[in-house]
Enzyme design. Sequence first.
Site, PDB file in Angstrom:
ATOM      1  N   LYS A 240       0.823  -1.211   0.000  1.00 40.87           N
ATOM      2  CA  LYS A 240       0.000   0.000   0.000  1.00 40.87           C
ATOM      3  C   LYS A 240       0.859   1.263   0.000  1.00 40.87           C
ATOM      4  CE  LYS A 240      -4.296  -1.853   1.797  1.00 40.87           C
ATOM      5  NZ  LYS A 240      -5.257  -1.942   2.911  1.00 40.87           N
ATOM      6  N   ARG A 275      -3.015  -9.604   5.833  1.00 38.22           N
ATOM      7  CA  ARG A 275      -3.517  -9.848   4.467  1.00 38.22           C
ATOM      8  C   ARG A 275      -2.446  -9.387   3.486  1.00 38.22           C
ATOM      9  NH1 ARG A 275      -6.038  -6.889   0.651  1.00 38.22           N
ATOM     10  NH2 ARG A 275      -7.608  -7.867  -0.647  1.00 38.22           N
TER      11      ARG A 275
HETATM   12  C1  7PM Z   1      -5.219  -0.498  -4.327  1.00 38.53           C
HETATM   13  C2  7PM Z   1      -5.243  -0.083  -3.011  1.00 38.53           C
HETATM   14  C3  7PM Z   1      -5.586  -1.767  -4.694  1.00 38.53           C
HETATM   15  C4  7PM Z   1      -5.624  -0.971  -2.048  1.00 38.53           C
HETATM   16  C5  7PM Z   1      -5.956  -2.638  -3.729  1.00 38.53           C
HETATM   17  C6  7PM Z   1      -5.992  -2.234  -2.407  1.00 38.53           C
HETATM   18  C7  7PM Z   1      -7.840  -4.541   2.502  1.00 38.53           C
HETATM   19  C8  7PM Z   1      -8.894  -5.358   2.105  1.00 38.53           C
HETATM   20  C9  7PM Z   1      -8.071  -4.330   0.380  1.00 38.53           C
HETATM   21  C10 7PM Z   1      -7.491  -4.473   3.885  1.00 38.53           C
HETATM   22  C11 7PM Z   1      -9.257  -6.046   4.267  1.00 38.53           C
HETATM   23  C12 7PM Z   1      -5.355  -4.334  -1.468  1.00 38.53           C
HETATM   24  C13 7PM Z   1      -6.276  -3.177  -1.325  1.00 38.53           C
HETATM   25  N1  7PM Z   1      -7.329  -3.932   1.407  1.00 38.53           N
HETATM   26  N2  7PM Z   1      -9.598  -6.118   2.974  1.00 38.53           N
HETATM   27  N3  7PM Z   1      -9.037  -5.206   0.774  1.00 38.53           N
HETATM   28  N4  7PM Z   1      -8.234  -5.247   4.721  1.00 38.53           N
HETATM   29  N5  7PM Z   1      -9.934  -6.768   5.165  1.00 38.53           N
HETATM   30  O1  7PM Z   1      -4.186  -4.163  -1.086  1.00 38.53           O
HETATM   31  O2  7PM Z   1      -6.589  -3.758   4.337  1.00 38.53           O
HETATM   32  O3  7PM Z   1      -5.734  -5.394  -1.982  1.00 38.53           O
HETATM   33  S1  7PM Z   1      -7.912  -3.775  -1.260  1.00 38.53           S
END
Ligand code: 7PM
Length: 305
Positions: A240, A275
């Site tokens: 991130k 995650r």
């Molecule tokens: C761009 C920015 C693309 C962020 C994808 C993301 C989380 C999640 C995501 C989290 C939980 C990613 C994120 N982040 N579900 N879904 N916790 N529970 O890195 O921090 O996939 S999307």
Amino acid sequence: MPERQAPWPQQLHRLTFGFPVPGGLRTPQGWEVTWRGCAVMGILNVTPDSFSDGGRHLGAAALTQARALRDAGALIIDVGGESTRPGAEPVPAEVELDRVRPVLRALVGEGVLLSVDTRKPEVARAALEAGAHLVNDVSGLRDPQMVQVCAGAGAPACVMHMQGEPRTMQDAPHYADVVAEVHGFLRAQAERVRGAGVPAVLLDPGLGFGKTLEHNLALLRALPDLTAGEWPVLVGASRKGLVGRLADVPDPAQRDPGSVALHLHAARQGAALVRVHAVAEHVQALRVQAALESPPGAAPLQSPA
Ligand code: 7PM
């Protein structure tokens, strides 16, 4: 203030399910999965932009990737068919379901827990029917129908905090007291969701979801307060922007070392799950950390071979 006892690595985490699960233990409350310390949830994005051929072999590529995450030691694979990237456009339910359902169906019975990453109750319901074990909802089960779906299926849920919605959430995030607001929301929501019959709830501060770098850091510093409660806590910082900012790494694909560092910190603060994209790297780092923290004379981790 009395010094807080380090909860790791002995802290036991428990998810209860209303149906049999891989390696599950039958208890009077249902089927349980328990683990000590911090386990890994592997990210599987089943979206055309996440595979290099633009999605022509989306299903097959996703399955190969999923098995690699499982073999690398993921306890859970989080299967998502909608990008929640800041600025992303919403995807219709049928499209999302057409992406995740075949992957879930193929992976059921392959020895790993499956979560579905969705904000739509109809997608969650169909995913659970296809064999998903838990629901990861970045909107925090604000939709009462989502609570009903999880309760009806006997599936645990991850309640994540997000300010705003993905398309606009990073425009101008603002809080009077980010820790009080995020922890307050998570605890109240967890009580409500459990009260409605969802068998187990994970809490997630939602790093990057309507948060500035300072907000993210305040939440990370306050993690011991969240993990001291009764709910297992999930932390997701993999690749991130905050890792990029802290380490000065503009390319997300190059952010795994910083992600590992951040997640090791979260594990030491009592997080039950991280995650992540790079499962093998995280499993290795978490094992070394757990070994260093275990009491003198404790048995080393058993190798799976
Ligand atoms: C761009 C920015 C693309 C962020 C994808 C993301 C989380 C999640 C995501 C989290 C939980 C990613 C994120 N982040 N579900 N879904 N916790 N529970 O890195 O921090 O996939 S999307």
